[in-house]
Design an enzyme around this catalytic site. Structure first.
Site, mmCIF file in Angstrom:
data_model
loop_
_atom_site.group_PDB
_atom_site.id
_atom_site.type_symbol
_atom_site.label_atom_id
_atom_site.label_comp_id
_atom_site.label_asym_id
_atom_site.label_seq_id
_atom_site.Cartn_x
_atom_site.Cartn_y
_atom_site.Cartn_z
ATOM 1 N N ASP A 4 -79.843 60.859 -32.422
ATOM 2 C CA ASP A 4 -79.409 61.906 -31.494
ATOM 3 C C ASP A 4 -80.296 63.143 -31.603
ATOM 4 O O ASP A 4 -80.877 63.425 -32.644
ATOM 5 C CB ASP A 4 -77.951 62.276 -31.793
ATOM 6 C CG ASP A 4 -77.305 63.035 -30.641
ATOM 7 O OD1 ASP A 4 -77.782 62.886 -29.492
ATOM 8 O OD2 ASP A 4 -76.333 63.767 -30.884
ATOM 9 N N ASN B 253 -74.363 56.542 -21.296
ATOM 10 C CA ASN B 253 -75.609 57.247 -20.963
ATOM 11 C C ASN B 253 -76.060 57.039 -19.509
ATOM 12 O O ASN B 253 -76.916 57.772 -19.007
ATOM 13 C CB ASN B 253 -76.741 56.862 -21.925
ATOM 14 C CG ASN B 253 -76.585 57.444 -23.315
ATOM 15 O OD1 ASN B 253 -77.013 56.856 -24.313
ATOM 16 N ND2 ASN B 253 -75.969 58.622 -23.431
HETATM 17 C C1 IPE Z 1 -75.066 58.649 -28.595
HETATM 18 O O1 IPE Z 1 -75.598 59.890 -28.316
HETATM 19 C C2 IPE Z 1 -75.841 57.571 -27.872
HETATM 20 C C3 IPE Z 1 -77.209 57.333 -28.338
HETATM 21 C C4 IPE Z 1 -77.779 57.927 -29.354
HETATM 22 C C5 IPE Z 1 -77.923 56.334 -27.589
HETATM 23 P P1 IPE Z 1 -75.079 60.781 -27.117
HETATM 24 O O2 IPE Z 1 -75.853 62.033 -27.146
HETATM 25 O O3 IPE Z 1 -75.087 60.000 -25.858
HETATM 26 O O4 IPE Z 1 -73.547 61.011 -27.535
HETATM 27 P P2 IPE Z 1 -72.598 62.239 -27.249
HETATM 28 O O5 IPE Z 1 -72.596 62.438 -25.755
HETATM 29 O O6 IPE Z 1 -73.177 63.419 -27.964
HETATM 30 O O7 IPE Z 1 -71.275 61.848 -27.801
HETATM 31 C C1 IPE Z 2 -80.484 60.803 -28.113
HETATM 32 O O1 IPE Z 2 -80.852 62.096 -27.772
HETATM 33 C C2 IPE Z 2 -81.120 59.755 -27.236
HETATM 34 C C3 IPE Z 2 -80.220 59.128 -26.265
HETATM 35 C C4 IPE Z 2 -78.935 59.367 -26.148
HETATM 36 C C5 IPE Z 2 -80.815 58.177 -25.366
HETATM 37 P P1 IPE Z 2 -80.093 62.898 -26.637
HETATM 38 O O2 IPE Z 2 -80.721 62.597 -25.332
HETATM 39 O O3 IPE Z 2 -78.632 62.623 -26.704
HETATM 40 O O4 IPE Z 2 -80.406 64.389 -27.053
HETATM 41 P P2 IPE Z 2 -79.398 65.587 -27.098
HETATM 42 O O5 IPE Z 2 -78.224 65.139 -27.914
HETATM 43 O O6 IPE Z 2 -79.024 65.909 -25.695
HETATM 44 O O7 IPE Z 2 -80.161 66.681 -27.767
HETATM 45 MG MG MG Z 3 -77.072 63.483 -27.665
#
Ligand code: IPE
Ligand code: IPE
Ligand code: MG
Length: 235
Positions: free
Chosen positions: A14, A62
Site C-alpha cells: 500500500d 480497486n
Molecule cells: C489494498 O489497498 C489493496 C491492494 C494493496 C491491492 P487499498 O489501498 O485498495 O485499500 P484501502 O482502500 O486503503 O482499504
Molecule cells: C497500493 O497503493 C496499490 C494498489 C492498491 C493497486 P495505493 O494505490 O492504494 O496507494 P495509496 O494508498 O492511495 O497511497
Molecule cells: Mg491504498
C-alpha cells in the site's frame, strides 16, 4: 532451535499513490515504482529462506478507481507478466495468481496461464500475485463450487470441515501466511486472505511500498522472530 523464518509472507503493498503525490507526481508513477519492488522483495525473501510470498496487487474493490488508474495498473500487469519469466528462470521462482481472473482482459488471462505453466516446476520460492482478488469473493466462489458438489452428490453436506472449505479456495496447497506485512500506515486487512489470515502475525509499517526493500523485509522478519506465536493454546 526453533525456525524463526516465516514460511509464507503475505504483503499488502500500500501507499503507491501517496508516495507519488509526495513527489508531485501522478499516482501511476507510484504504481510503476511499486511494481519494481516486487522482484526486489521476492529476491530478498528467497535469500532469507522464505518459501512463499503473496502480494496484493489489485483488489476486487480497486475497480472503483478512476478508469485511467485502473488502465495503468492493467498495463503494469501486462508488462510484469512479460518480464517476470526471466526473473523466475534465474531464481527458480514459481509464479501463481489468485483472484477471479475471468474479469481480466483475455490477453492478461493468457499471459497468466503462460507464466503459471512456464514456472510450474520451479520450487525455491513461490510468488503468488493476488489480482482482482477479494477474500469475500474468493469465499463466495468457493461456496458456489462446494454447493454444486453437494447438489451433484460428490460431497456430503455433513462431511464438510474447515479443511474441505480450504480445499475450495484459489490456492489450496499453499500454507496459510505466517506473517502479513502492510505498508504505509493503514492498519486494516482490506479484504485480503480473510480465511487464511486466521492466526497470521500482523506487521504494519509506515514505509510506503515504493520505499520498501530488502532491509525493510529483514526488519519485518526480525520482528516476527521476536513474537510469541500462539494458536489458541497455552505455552
Ligand atoms: C489494498 O489497498 C489493496 C491492494 C494493496 C491491492 P487499498 O489501498 O485498495 O485499500 P484501502 O482502500 O486503503 O482499504
Ligand atoms: C497500493 O497503493 C496499490 C494498489 C492498491 C493497486 P495505493 O494505490 O492504494 O496507494 P495509496 O494508498 O492511495 O497511497
Ligand atoms: Mg491504498
Amino acid at each position: 532451535m526453533e525456525n524463526k523464518i516465516p514460511t509464507h509472507v503475505a504483503i499488502i503493498m500500500d501507499g503507491n499513490g501517496r508516495w507519488a503525490r509526495a513527489r508531485g507526481m501522478p499516482r501511476t508513477y507510484g504504481h510503476a515504482e511499486g511494481a519494481r519492488r516486487v522482484a526486489d522483495v521476492t529476491g530478498a525473501a528467497g535469500e532469507l529462506g522464505i518459501k512463499y510470498v503473496t502480494v496484493y496487487a489489485f483488489s476486487t474493490e480497486n475497480w472503483s478507481r478512476a478508469e485511467e488508474e485502473v488502465g495503468a495498473l492493467m498495463k503494469l500487469f501486462r508488462s510484469y507478466l512479460k518480464t517476470c519469466t526471466k526473473d523466475a528462470d534465474e531464481n527458480d521462482m514459481r509464479i501463481r495468481v489468485i483472484g477471479d481472473r475471468t474479469r481480466l482482459d483475455p490477453d492478461i488471462q493468457d499471459a497468466i496461464s503462460r507464466v503459471e505453466e512456464h514456472t510450474r516446476s520451479y520450487s525455491r520460492v513461490t510468488l503468488t500475485l493476488a489480482i482482482n482478488y477479494g477474500g469475500r469473493d474468493e469465499l463466495t466462489r468457493a461456496v458456489k463450487k462446494l454447493a454444486r458438489d453437494v447438489r451433484s452428490g460428490s460431497l456430503e453436506c455433513d462431511e464438510v470441515t474447515p479443511e474441505t472449505i480450504g480445499s475450495y479456495l484459489d490456492a489450496p496447497d499453499i500454507p496459510d501466511p505466517d506473517l502479513l506485512i502492510r505498508t504505509c500506515g493503514e492498519q486494516r486487512i482490506s479484504n485480503f486472505l480473510l480465511w487464511q489470515l486466521a492466526y497470521t502475525e500482523l506487521y504494519f509499517t509506515d514505509v510506503a511500498w515504493p520505499d520498501f526493500g530488502a532491509a525493510e523485509l529483514r526488519e519485518a522478519v526480525e520482528a516476527y522472530g521476536n513474537r510469541d506465536r500462539r494458536f489458541g493454546g497455552v505455552k
